[in-house]
Design an enzyme around this catalytic site. Structure first.
Site, mmCIF file in Angstrom:
data_model
loop_
_atom_site.group_PDB
_atom_site.id
_atom_site.type_symbol
_atom_site.label_atom_id
_atom_site.label_comp_id
_atom_site.label_asym_id
_atom_site.label_seq_id
_atom_site.Cartn_x
_atom_site.Cartn_y
_atom_site.Cartn_z
ATOM 1 N N ARG A 153 2.606 -3.060 -13.049
ATOM 2 C CA ARG A 153 2.958 -3.924 -11.880
ATOM 3 C C ARG A 153 4.604 -3.488 -12.080
ATOM 4 O O ARG A 153 5.198 -3.646 -12.986
ATOM 5 C CB ARG A 153 2.937 -5.339 -11.970
ATOM 6 C CG ARG A 153 1.316 -5.658 -12.064
ATOM 7 C CD ARG A 153 0.963 -6.921 -12.635
ATOM 8 N NE ARG A 153 1.416 -6.960 -14.053
ATOM 9 C CZ ARG A 153 1.670 -8.044 -14.627
ATOM 10 N NH1 ARG A 153 1.413 -9.562 -14.107
ATOM 11 N NH2 ARG A 153 2.153 -8.237 -15.949
ATOM 12 N N PHE A 256 -3.334 -14.243 -7.820
ATOM 13 C CA PHE A 256 -3.486 -13.408 -6.574
ATOM 14 C C PHE A 256 -4.189 -14.067 -5.547
ATOM 15 O O PHE A 256 -5.022 -13.442 -4.584
ATOM 16 C CB PHE A 256 -4.456 -12.121 -6.886
ATOM 17 C CG PHE A 256 -3.336 -11.077 -7.476
ATOM 18 C CD1 PHE A 256 -2.476 -11.166 -8.342
ATOM 19 C CD2 PHE A 256 -3.262 -10.101 -6.466
ATOM 20 C CE1 PHE A 256 -1.525 -10.108 -8.764
ATOM 21 C CE2 PHE A 256 -2.053 -9.019 -6.728
ATOM 22 C CZ PHE A 256 -1.477 -9.174 -7.864
ATOM 23 N N ALA A 259 -1.255 -17.085 -0.650
ATOM 24 C CA ALA A 259 -1.281 -17.032 0.869
ATOM 25 C C ALA A 259 0.152 -16.694 1.417
ATOM 26 O O ALA A 259 0.853 -17.276 0.773
ATOM 27 C CB ALA A 259 -2.040 -17.782 1.749
ATOM 28 N N GLY A 260 0.463 -15.925 2.292
ATOM 29 C CA GLY A 260 1.707 -15.606 2.915
ATOM 30 C C GLY A 260 1.503 -14.502 3.846
ATOM 31 O O GLY A 260 0.766 -14.592 4.494
ATOM 32 N N CYS A 267 1.658 0.768 -3.633
ATOM 33 C CA CYS A 267 0.188 1.100 -4.134
ATOM 34 C C CYS A 267 -0.686 0.422 -3.363
ATOM 35 O O CYS A 267 -1.679 1.170 -2.725
ATOM 36 C CB CYS A 267 -0.112 0.380 -5.532
ATOM 37 S SG CYS A 267 1.175 1.433 -6.837
ATOM 38 N N LYS A 330 8.160 -7.429 -3.319
ATOM 39 C CA LYS A 330 7.968 -8.452 -4.034
ATOM 40 C C LYS A 330 9.278 -8.746 -4.971
ATOM 41 O O LYS A 330 10.017 -8.084 -4.754
ATOM 42 C CB LYS A 330 6.689 -8.316 -4.937
ATOM 43 C CG LYS A 330 6.815 -7.377 -5.973
ATOM 44 C CD LYS A 330 5.425 -7.180 -6.712
ATOM 45 C CE LYS A 330 5.901 -6.356 -8.031
ATOM 46 N NZ LYS A 330 4.669 -6.421 -8.977
ATOM 47 N N ARG A 337 9.040 -0.027 -0.195
ATOM 48 C CA ARG A 337 7.978 0.932 0.105
ATOM 49 C C ARG A 337 7.096 -0.288 0.953
ATOM 50 O O ARG A 337 6.577 -1.137 0.179
ATOM 51 C CB ARG A 337 7.466 1.538 -0.653
ATOM 52 C CG ARG A 337 8.099 2.896 -1.024
ATOM 53 C CD ARG A 337 7.477 3.776 -2.205
ATOM 54 N NE ARG A 337 7.594 3.142 -3.350
ATOM 55 C CZ ARG A 337 6.816 3.424 -4.536
ATOM 56 N NH1 ARG A 337 5.985 4.463 -4.396
ATOM 57 N NH2 ARG A 337 6.881 2.568 -5.682
HETATM 58 C C1 UDX Z 1 -0.010 -3.117 -7.982
HETATM 59 C C2 UDX Z 1 -1.136 -3.619 -9.046
HETATM 60 O O1 UDX Z 1 -1.075 -4.998 -9.311
HETATM 61 C C3 UDX Z 1 -1.011 -2.934 -10.433
HETATM 62 O O2 UDX Z 1 -1.960 -2.973 -11.312
HETATM 63 C C4 UDX Z 1 -1.006 -1.219 -9.860
HETATM 64 O O3 UDX Z 1 -0.937 -0.439 -10.998
HETATM 65 C C5 UDX Z 1 -0.219 -0.883 -8.755
HETATM 66 O O4 UDX Z 1 -0.233 -1.609 -7.866
HETATM 67 P P1 UDX Z 1 2.298 -3.518 -7.600
HETATM 68 O O5 UDX Z 1 2.350 -2.831 -6.432
HETATM 69 O O6 UDX Z 1 3.710 -3.655 -8.598
HETATM 70 O O7 UDX Z 1 1.162 -3.586 -8.460
HETATM 71 O O8 UDX Z 1 2.472 -5.477 -6.802
HETATM 72 P P2 UDX Z 1 1.791 -6.608 -7.176
HETATM 73 O O9 UDX Z 1 2.050 -7.483 -8.098
HETATM 74 O O10 UDX Z 1 0.108 -6.099 -7.327
HETATM 75 O O11 UDX Z 1 1.804 -7.093 -5.626
HETATM 76 C C6 UDX Z 1 1.276 -6.466 -4.688
HETATM 77 C C7 UDX Z 1 1.752 -7.025 -3.420
HETATM 78 O O12 UDX Z 1 0.816 -8.198 -3.070
HETATM 79 C C8 UDX Z 1 3.079 -7.639 -3.182
HETATM 80 O O13 UDX Z 1 3.661 -7.569 -1.798
HETATM 81 C C9 UDX Z 1 3.056 -9.164 -3.251
HETATM 82 O O14 UDX Z 1 4.025 -10.013 -2.792
HETATM 83 C C10 UDX Z 1 1.366 -9.511 -2.936
HETATM 84 N N1 UDX Z 1 0.930 -10.478 -3.274
HETATM 85 C C11 UDX Z 1 0.305 -10.576 -4.780
HETATM 86 C C12 UDX Z 1 0.510 -11.629 -2.464
HETATM 87 O O15 UDX Z 1 0.843 -11.423 -1.291
HETATM 88 N N2 UDX Z 1 -0.074 -12.614 -3.110
HETATM 89 C C13 UDX Z 1 -0.564 -12.736 -4.380
HETATM 90 O O16 UDX Z 1 -1.009 -13.723 -4.771
HETATM 91 C C14 UDX Z 1 -0.479 -11.838 -5.154
#
Ligand code: UDX
Length: 444
Positions: A153, A256, A259-260, A267, A330, A337
């Site tokens: 992540r 995970f 909400a938002g 990815c 995030k 991206r």
């Molecule tokens: C993700 C996967 O978690 C990781 O295992 C993989 O290797 C690559 O893709 P990453 O893209 O770094 O990792 O972000 P992640 O932490 O998964 O968050 C993804 C998006 O979801 C962000 O925009 C985050 O803000 C959003 N998110 C996450 C939510 O909106 N709600 C949540 O509860 C969690």
């Protein structure tokens, strides 16, 4: 071991530095000379916690970065860490960087002393590993292939690589060849394996699918809770309390379920789309039809945020000042991206709002890309005279804001909490009109 890492972006640069930390002799290769020049000086080209320290420790001592493919010749394992972005005008993945990496390895790898392993880390459509292994087999060199997906992540990439929660090997069906590949990977990951990291050994398609299945599950979980947020909005419920309550069931779990404004980044969005495209090619598109809904729910969150901003100014955004807190996809990254925050801000801009955007990491990059936008350094500057304040990326410093102090800066005290991370009661008591996503101020 002697290791090469091809592609030095968010994945490859971290992987290279972590392999050096595990004690290997590593060369990172990329075609982007500006990026390589920085890495070779021990400077991280992007924001990632722990990476600067690793570069400082290992560059010039077992970790090199280069644009010269000849320098990868002696590696015993070549990791492929190049991007597989969404193809222009299509939902499928662009495989050209992976194919170019394979061509580079075939041209430069030296295999006179025995078999050399190519280990794919990039997220690819299922079936790619088989195709690439056939290409390597026809190269006339002793090049073996394993698929070894990466689950890091952003923002936690160093820890996720050094102490992963699992390691997956996708190996060829031929057991003798597979054992050689496995032995090389076991030697490479000796430290995390000795520390008890679970190892899953499977065939190529399983390993490829593990990655997209994991990301699809995460995306589905986020869209599920965002669908519940829509229901909460329609009924006066509070999605954060709902998530807390269902999260106590450990079959569901509380992670995970935030909400938002939804998911973004390099990815999740492109991986679920590429997965659907691949399922279509395989004739099993129905198996993934639900991902279309996951994507649609996610994109509706951005519409909802734009509507909330519009409602806050009685439908007239033209000339209204919107302060945007956070623009990355995030926190703890400077990655823009497919950022939902950037998408929402751009749409507000197109509707005539005056934007003032503050972000702890992406400010300089945003100023470079969008010199027409105001990108101050502090929240106070961004909020000065604002008609609406929108928290779009939950950086820690935004969660700690003092609503009583901030209200003295704005024109109208409207706060839209795009990530449901503020205390509605506290902000309301300080005089703000608080609006969350599937959550409003309530007595309970
Ligand atoms: C993700 C996967 O978690 C990781 O295992 C993989 O290797 C690559 O893709 P990453 O893209 O770094 O990792 O972000 P992640 O932490 O998964 O968050 C993804 C998006 O979801 C962000 O925009 C985050 O803000 C959003 N998110 C996450 C939510 O909106 N709600 C949540 O509860 C969690």
């Amino acid at each position: 071991m002697r290791i090469s890492v091809i592609g030095c972006g968010y994945l490859g640069a971290v992987h290279a530095a972590c392999m050096a930390e595990l004690g290997h002799d590593v060369v990172g290769l990329d075609v982007d000379s500006a990026k390589i020049e920085k890495l070779a000086r021990g400077v991280a080209p992007f924001h990632e916690e722990g990476l600067p320290e690793l570069l400082e420790r290992h560059v010039c001592k077992g970790l090199r970065f280069t644009t010269d493919p000849a320098e990868i010749a002696d590696a015993q394992i070549h990791f492929i860490g190049v991007g597989t972005p969404q193809r222009q005008g299509h939902i499928a993945a662009d495989m050209s960087y992976v194919d170019a990496a394979i061509a580079t390895i075939i041209e430069h790898a030296r295999t006179d002393d025995g078999p050399v392993l190519v280990a794919g880390k990039s997220t690819v459509p299922v079936g790619t590993a088989q195709r690439l292994s056939e290409r390597l087999a026809g190269s006339g060199k002793q090049l073996l292939l394993a698929w070894n997906p990466e689950f890091l992540r952003e923002g936690h990439a160093v820890a996720d690589t050094l102490t992963p929660d699992r390691i997956v090997y996708g190996l060829p069906d031929d057991h003798d060849v597979g054992h050689v590949a496995k032995a090389l990977l076991d030697e490479c990951y000796a430290k995390p394996l000795a520390a008890g990291t679970p190892l899953i050994v499977a065939n190529y398609p399983t390993a490829e699918l593990v990655k997209v299945a994991a990301n699809s599950f995460l995306a589905t979980k986020i869209s599920f809770i965002n669908a519940m947020a829509e229901l909460c909005d329609a009924t006066g419920g509070d999605v954060t309390r709902l998530a807390e309550a269902i999260g106590h069931d450990d079959r569901i779990g509380s992670k995970f379920l935030q909400a938002g404004i939804g998911f973004g980044g390099g990815c999740l969005p492109k991986d679920i789309r590429a997965f659907m495209a691949r399922a279509g090619e395989l004739g099993v598109d129905q198996a993934l039809t639900f991902l279309r809904e996951v994507d649609a729910i996610n994109l509706r969150r951005r519409d909802a945020a734009v509507e909330l901003a519009e409602q806050a100014v009685q439908g007239r955004l033209v000339g209204k000042k919107v302060a945007v807190l956070g623009i990355t996809f995030k926190p703890d990254t400077d990655d823009l991206r497919d950022s939902p925050a950037l998408d929402i801000a751009t749409r507000l801009w197109a509707r005539g709002a005056e934007l003032s955007i503050v972000d702890p990491a992406a400010g300089p990059e945003l100023r470079r890309r969008r010199p027409d936008l105001s990108v101050p350094d502090t929240v106070d500057e961004a909020a000065r005279g604002a008609d609406v304040v929108m928290l779009l990326t939950p950086w820690r410093e935004f969660l700690e804001l003092d609503p009583a102090a901030l209200i003295t800066k704005v024109n109208t005290p409207n706060i839209i909490d795009g990530r449901n991370v503020l205390d509605p009661q506290r902000w309301a008591e300080a005089g703000w009109n608080y609006v969350g996503m599937g959550r409003r101020v309530s007595t309970w």
